[in-house]
Design a protein around this motif. Structure first.
Motif, PDB file in Angstrom:
ATOM      1  N   SER A  13      64.439 149.055  79.878  1.00 17.69           N
ATOM      2  CA  SER A  13      63.638 149.678  80.927  1.00 17.69           C
ATOM      3  C   SER A  13      63.927 151.167  80.958  1.00 17.69           C
ATOM      4  CB  SER A  13      63.933 149.038  82.289  1.00 17.69           C
ATOM      5  OG  SER A  13      65.293 149.194  82.622  1.00 17.69           O
ATOM      6  N   ILE A  14      63.128 151.874  81.727  1.00 21.33           N
ATOM      7  CA  ILE A  14      63.306 153.305  81.913  1.00 21.33           C
ATOM      8  C   ILE A  14      63.756 153.517  83.354  1.00 21.33           C
ATOM      9  CG2 ILE A  14      62.165 155.573  81.932  1.00 21.33           C
ATOM     10  CD1 ILE A  14      62.374 154.274  79.123  1.00 21.33           C
ATOM     11  N   GLU A  15      64.758 154.331  83.539  1.00 16.46           N
ATOM     12  CA  GLU A  15      65.196 154.681  84.883  1.00 16.46           C
ATOM     13  C   GLU A  15      64.995 156.170  85.104  1.00 16.46           C
ATOM     14  OE1 GLU A  15      69.016 153.276  86.134  1.00 16.46           O
ATOM     15  OE2 GLU A  15      68.432 151.194  85.888  1.00 16.46           O
ATOM     16  N   ILE A  16      64.583 156.497  86.307  1.00 15.39           N
ATOM     17  CA  ILE A  16      64.426 157.884  86.726  1.00 15.39           C
ATOM     18  C   ILE A  16      65.323 158.050  87.939  1.00 15.39           C
ATOM     19  CG2 ILE A  16      62.814 159.636  87.546  1.00 15.39           C
ATOM     20  CD1 ILE A  16      60.570 157.917  86.226  1.00 15.39           C
ATOM     21  N   ALA A  17      66.294 158.945  87.842  1.00 19.15           N
ATOM     22  CA  ALA A  17      67.243 159.135  88.933  1.00 19.15           C
ATOM     23  C   ALA A  17      67.265 160.598  89.354  1.00 19.15           C
ATOM     24  CB  ALA A  17      68.640 158.710  88.496  1.00 19.15           C
ATOM     25  N   GLN A  18      67.225 160.811  90.650  1.00 18.64           N
ATOM     26  CA  GLN A  18      67.345 162.154  91.203  1.00 18.64           C
ATOM     27  C   GLN A  18      68.821 162.339  91.559  1.00 18.64           C
ATOM     28  OE1 GLN A  18      65.443 162.852  95.010  1.00 18.64           O
ATOM     29  NE2 GLN A  18      64.742 164.847  94.288  1.00 18.64           N
ATOM     30  N   LEU A  19      69.457 163.306  90.896  1.00 19.09           N
ATOM     31  CA  LEU A  19      70.891 163.546  91.083  1.00 19.09           C
ATOM     32  C   LEU A  19      71.147 164.991  91.468  1.00 19.09           C
ATOM     33  CD1 LEU A  19      72.226 161.800  87.837  1.00 19.09           C
ATOM     34  CD2 LEU A  19      72.236 160.851  90.142  1.00 19.09           C
ATOM     35  N   GLU A  20      72.238 165.189  92.180  1.00 15.89           N
ATOM     36  CA  GLU A  20      72.665 166.559  92.435  1.00 15.89           C
ATOM     37  C   GLU A  20      73.072 167.175  91.104  1.00 15.89           C
ATOM     38  OE1 GLU A  20      75.453 167.097  95.617  1.00 15.89           O
ATOM     39  OE2 GLU A  20      74.605 165.402  96.710  1.00 15.89           O
ATOM     40  N   ARG A  21      72.938 168.498  91.010  1.00 13.95           N
ATOM     41  CA  ARG A  21      73.322 169.177  89.764  1.00 13.95           C
ATOM     42  C   ARG A  21      74.737 168.805  89.369  1.00 13.95           C
ATOM     43  NH1 ARG A  21      69.549 172.529  87.955  1.00 13.95           N
ATOM     44  NH2 ARG A  21      68.180 173.515  89.469  1.00 13.95           N
ATOM     45  N   ARG A  22      74.994 168.935  88.093  1.00 11.16           N
ATOM     46  CA  ARG A  22      76.277 168.524  87.519  1.00 11.16           C
ATOM     47  C   ARG A  22      77.467 168.994  88.360  1.00 11.16           C
ATOM     48  NH1 ARG A  22      77.882 166.751  82.677  1.00 11.16           N
ATOM     49  NH2 ARG A  22      75.853 167.109  81.766  1.00 11.16           N
ATOM     50  N   THR A  23      78.336 168.063  88.594  1.00  7.88           N
ATOM     51  CA  THR A  23      79.602 168.369  89.237  1.00  7.88           C
ATOM     52  C   THR A  23      80.707 167.960  88.279  1.00  7.88           C
ATOM     53  OG1 THR A  23      79.635 166.211  90.321  1.00  7.88           O
ATOM     54  CG2 THR A  23      78.693 168.038  91.575  1.00  7.88           C
ATOM     55  N   ALA A  24      81.823 168.597  88.375  1.00  5.41           N
ATOM     56  CA  ALA A  24      82.913 168.349  87.424  1.00  5.41           C
ATOM     57  C   ALA A  24      83.623 167.022  87.671  1.00  5.41           C
ATOM     58  CB  ALA A  24      83.922 169.492  87.494  1.00  5.41           C
ATOM     59  N   ASP A  25      83.455 166.442  88.844  1.00  2.00           N
ATOM     60  CA  ASP A  25      84.245 165.261  89.170  1.00  2.00           C
ATOM     61  C   ASP A  25      83.784 163.967  88.504  1.00  2.00           C
ATOM     62  OD1 ASP A  25      81.994 165.391  90.831  1.00  2.00           O
ATOM     63  OD2 ASP A  25      82.952 164.192  92.391  1.00  2.00           O
ATOM     64  N   LYS A  26      82.485 163.825  88.200  1.00  2.71           N
ATOM     65  CA  LYS A  26      81.981 162.589  87.594  1.00  2.71           C
ATOM     66  C   LYS A  26      80.882 162.886  86.584  1.00  2.71           C
ATOM     67  CE  LYS A  26      82.615 159.363  91.419  1.00  2.71           C
ATOM     68  NZ  LYS A  26      81.931 158.425  92.312  1.00  2.71           N
ATOM     69  N   PRO A  27      80.833 162.112  85.485  1.00  5.63           N
ATOM     70  CA  PRO A  27      79.706 162.245  84.559  1.00  5.63           C
ATOM     71  C   PRO A  27      78.422 161.744  85.234  1.00  5.63           C
ATOM     72  CG  PRO A  27      81.264 160.565  83.802  1.00  5.63           C
ATOM     73  CD  PRO A  27      81.819 161.150  85.051  1.00  5.63           C
ATOM     74  N   TRP A  28      77.267 162.129  84.713  1.00  9.29           N
ATOM     75  CA  TRP A  28      75.985 161.835  85.348  1.00  9.29           C
ATOM     76  C   TRP A  28      75.782 160.358  85.627  1.00  9.29           C
ATOM     77  CZ3 TRP A  28      72.205 158.707  83.334  1.00  9.29           C
ATOM     78  CH2 TRP A  28      72.323 158.376  81.987  1.00  9.29           C
ATOM     79  N   HIS A  29      76.160 159.497  84.698  1.00  7.89           N
ATOM     80  CA  HIS A  29      75.862 158.068  84.842  1.00  7.89           C
ATOM     81  C   HIS A  29      76.757 157.355  85.853  1.00  7.89           C
ATOM     82  CE1 HIS A  29      78.974 158.237  81.774  1.00  7.89           C
ATOM     83  NE2 HIS A  29      79.263 156.996  82.072  1.00  7.89           N
ATOM     84  N   LEU A  30      77.782 158.043  86.364  1.00  7.80           N
ATOM     85  CA  LEU A  30      78.653 157.444  87.378  1.00  7.80           C
ATOM     86  C   LEU A  30      78.434 158.033  88.770  1.00  7.80           C
ATOM     87  CD1 LEU A  30      81.985 157.219  85.343  1.00  7.80           C
ATOM     88  CD2 LEU A  30      80.264 155.433  85.716  1.00  7.80           C
ATOM     89  N   ARG A  31      77.514 159.004  88.878  1.00  9.08           N
ATOM     90  CA  ARG A  31      77.213 159.602  90.185  1.00  9.08           C
ATOM     91  C   ARG A  31      76.214 158.752  90.964  1.00  9.08           C
ATOM     92  NH1 ARG A  31      75.198 165.273  88.795  1.00  9.08           N
ATOM     93  NH2 ARG A  31      75.468 164.807  86.619  1.00  9.08           N
ATOM     94  N   GLU A  32      76.297 158.812  92.265  1.00  5.40           N
ATOM     95  CA  GLU A  32      75.371 158.085  93.131  1.00  5.40           C
ATOM     96  C   GLU A  32      74.040 158.847  93.188  1.00  5.40           C
ATOM     97  OE1 GLU A  32      74.284 154.888  95.224  1.00  5.40           O
ATOM     98  OE2 GLU A  32      76.310 155.161  94.430  1.00  5.40           O
ATOM     99  N   PRO A  33      72.929 158.198  92.797  1.00  5.05           N
ATOM    100  CA  PRO A  33      71.642 158.904  92.829  1.00  5.05           C
ATOM    101  C   PRO A  33      71.154 159.126  94.260  1.00  5.05           C
ATOM    102  CG  PRO A  33      71.339 156.638  92.108  1.00  5.05           C
ATOM    103  CD  PRO A  33      72.818 156.860  92.259  1.00  5.05           C
TER     104      PRO A  33
END
Length: 98
Positions: A56-76
């Motif tokens: 499937s395709i996922e579209i996630a709205q995330l806050e800009r990169r933060t140093a504490d977590k990689p993108w796939h572990l951040r809460e959308p």
């Protein structure tokens, strides 16, 4: 030892299909799109179950990169999950609107 299966498109850095943080999903490298919202980006990526099924395709709205977590572990902030057939149909619609 059994070798772990990964689809060709699976980004091993974002894959959580196996290992100590496993949630059972392969993930592609995301396409990252800017938005009008300050500090917000849109991530578009492919996912599949650990055995490569249910793509499937996922579209996630995330806050800009933060140093504490990689993108796939951040809460959308928001997230949309499109089965492959729906994503394919959406691609045709977007092409007509562009």
């Amino acid at each position: 030892m059994v070798e772990e299966y990964h689809p060709d498109w699976c980004d091993r850095a974002a894959c959580t299909a196996y290992g100590p943080r496993a949630d059972g999903y392969h993930r592609s490298e995301p396409f990252v799109l800017a938005t009008d919202g300050p500090g917000v980006q849109l991530y578009v990526y492919k996912v599949a179950d650990w055995d490569g099924t249910n793509e499937s395709i996922e579209i996630a709205q995330l806050e800009r990169r933060t140093a504490d977590k990689p993108w796939h572990l951040r809460e959308p902030l928001r997230e949309m999950h499109l089965p492959q057939t729906t994503a394919t149909a959406l691609q045709g619609v977007l092409a007509k609107l562009a």
